[in-house]
Scaffold this motif. Structure first.
Motif, mmCIF file in Angstrom:
data_model
loop_
_atom_site.group_PDB
_atom_site.id
_atom_site.type_symbol
_atom_site.label_atom_id
_atom_site.label_comp_id
_atom_site.label_asym_id
_atom_site.label_seq_id
_atom_site.Cartn_x
_atom_site.Cartn_y
_atom_site.Cartn_z
ATOM 1 N N CYS A 176 10.841 2.660 -2.365
ATOM 2 C CA CYS A 176 9.803 1.642 -2.269
ATOM 3 C C CYS A 176 9.996 0.915 -0.954
ATOM 4 O O CYS A 176 11.126 0.756 -0.475
ATOM 5 C CB CYS A 176 9.891 0.648 -3.427
ATOM 6 N N LYS A 229 -6.473 -0.431 1.251
ATOM 7 C CA LYS A 229 -6.183 0.592 0.256
ATOM 8 C C LYS A 229 -7.265 1.668 0.291
ATOM 9 O O LYS A 229 -8.446 1.369 0.415
ATOM 10 C CB LYS A 229 -6.128 -0.050 -1.134
ATOM 11 N N THR A 269 6.481 7.457 0.309
ATOM 12 C CA THR A 269 7.394 6.945 -0.713
ATOM 13 C C THR A 269 8.146 8.088 -1.393
ATOM 14 O O THR A 269 9.237 7.869 -1.932
ATOM 15 C CB THR A 269 6.630 6.150 -1.790
ATOM 16 N N ILE A 322 1.004 4.380 4.777
ATOM 17 C CA ILE A 322 1.916 4.723 3.695
ATOM 18 C C ILE A 322 1.202 5.663 2.734
ATOM 19 O O ILE A 322 0.128 5.340 2.224
ATOM 20 C CB ILE A 322 2.409 3.465 2.952
ATOM 21 N N ASN A 366 -3.305 6.307 -4.337
ATOM 22 C CA ASN A 366 -3.559 5.207 -3.408
ATOM 23 C C ASN A 366 -2.803 5.429 -2.100
ATOM 24 O O ASN A 366 -1.579 5.542 -2.094
ATOM 25 C CB ASN A 366 -3.097 3.867 -3.998
ATOM 26 N N TYR A 423 1.910 -2.913 -4.711
ATOM 27 C CA TYR A 423 0.854 -1.943 -4.448
ATOM 28 C C TYR A 423 1.388 -0.559 -4.827
ATOM 29 O O TYR A 423 2.182 0.025 -4.103
ATOM 30 C CB TYR A 423 0.453 -1.958 -2.975
ATOM 31 N N VAL A 466 -3.579 -5.384 4.377
ATOM 32 C CA VAL A 466 -3.417 -4.132 3.648
ATOM 33 C C VAL A 466 -4.792 -3.558 3.311
ATOM 34 O O VAL A 466 -5.620 -4.240 2.719
ATOM 35 C CB VAL A 466 -2.615 -4.337 2.347
ATOM 36 N N TYR A 497 -2.327 3.707 1.847
ATOM 37 C CA TYR A 497 -2.450 2.366 2.405
ATOM 38 C C TYR A 497 -2.324 2.371 3.927
ATOM 39 O O TYR A 497 -1.536 3.127 4.498
ATOM 40 C CB TYR A 497 -1.368 1.450 1.841
ATOM 41 N N PHE A 528 5.437 -1.736 -1.763
ATOM 42 C CA PHE A 528 4.720 -0.485 -1.966
ATOM 43 C C PHE A 528 5.616 0.397 -2.815
ATOM 44 O O PHE A 528 6.652 0.883 -2.357
ATOM 45 C CB PHE A 528 4.378 0.149 -0.623
ATOM 46 N N SER A 529 5.215 0.586 -4.071
ATOM 47 C CA SER A 529 6.127 1.147 -5.067
ATOM 48 C C SER A 529 5.954 2.638 -5.313
ATOM 49 O O SER A 529 6.652 3.204 -6.161
ATOM 50 C CB SER A 529 5.959 0.399 -6.396
ATOM 51 N N HIS A 554 0.908 12.461 -1.919
ATOM 52 C CA HIS A 554 1.365 11.350 -1.081
ATOM 53 C C HIS A 554 1.614 11.771 0.368
ATOM 54 O O HIS A 554 1.820 10.906 1.219
ATOM 55 C CB HIS A 554 2.627 10.733 -1.682
ATOM 56 N N SER A 557 -3.223 -2.874 -8.296
ATOM 57 C CA SER A 557 -2.068 -3.655 -7.856
ATOM 58 C C SER A 557 -1.606 -4.564 -8.987
ATOM 59 O O SER A 557 -2.336 -4.842 -9.947
ATOM 60 C CB SER A 557 -2.415 -4.469 -6.613
#
Length: 208
Positions: free
Chosen positions: A138, A7, A56, A30, A17, A187, A5, A19, A146-147, A62, A193
């Motif tokens: 997620c 970041k 997400t 992501i 964040n 994450y 991973v 990823y 990954f939330s 995002h 994290s």
């Protein structure tokens, strides 16, 4: 080979964040909330082949770089279609925050009804966690979650935005995330994290 991973924290004020997940020379992105050139540089440096881009949820911080990355690599954009209204708002939000508008991603794979997905060697579970937005999800890869903006380090996502719901967010966290193994690494979409155990024990926004 196990998952790696990487970041990346957005240069924008959102401090989101993003990823890059890699495995066996292949990669997923992501939440690409920064300029696409940054992600392209990281992929090239590591010699990775991009397979898909996942979001997400649909907020600008995002999905900002998703359209250009999908076009450049000819890869699908994967998101819950319940957040289409937020995708439609990307251009006006760019103007609001004085950010150059570089396009809006089109959802190629709507995961509205999906709970699992296989992309190359990546096997992931999709956990629907409405609350921050109607379409928030997620992504769970083995013991890595990954939330997005559902769960943060000792905090939770905002619920004072249009189409958000604080009660629904808390139910999503308690009923869908806090039932995961306690050593699950989390994450989030912002901040540091954490783990499921850390949040069960110390998150002041969720009282069990």
């Amino acid at each position: 080979m196990s998952l790696e991973v990487v970041k990346h924290i957005s240069r924008f004020d959102f401090r989101q964040n993003g990823y890059i997940l890699s495995k066996n020379g292949e990669a997923l992105i992501i939440d690409p909330g920064d300029a696409p050139e940054i992600f392209k540089s990281k992929l090239k440096k590591k010699g990775l082949t991009l397979l898909a881009i996942l979001a997400t949820h649909g907020h600008i911080d995002h999905v900002y770089g998703a359209a250009k990355l999908c076009e450049y690599y000819s890869v699908p954009f994967i998101m819950n279609g319940q957040d289409q209204a937020w995708l439609d708002a990307v251009e006006p939000m760019c103007h609001q925050f004085n950010i150059d508008y570089i396009g809006t991603a089109k959802i190629d794979k709507n995961i509205l009804k999906d709970t699992e997905l296989k992309i190359g060697d990546f096997d992931l579970k999709i956990i629907h966690t409405p609350g921050h937005t109607p379409g928030s999800v997620c992504y769970l890869f083995d013991d890595i979650l990954f939330s997005g903006d559902t769960l943060f380090y000792r905090s939770v996502g905002r619920t004072d935005l249009p189409r958000s719901d604080g009660n629904l967010l808390r139910r999503s966290i308690v009923e869908k995330l806090f039932v995961l193994p306690k050593d699950t690494k989390v994450y989030p979409g912002h901040m540091n994290s954490t783990t499921i155990k850390e949040e069960i024990d110390h998150n002041p926004f969720i009282i069990l």
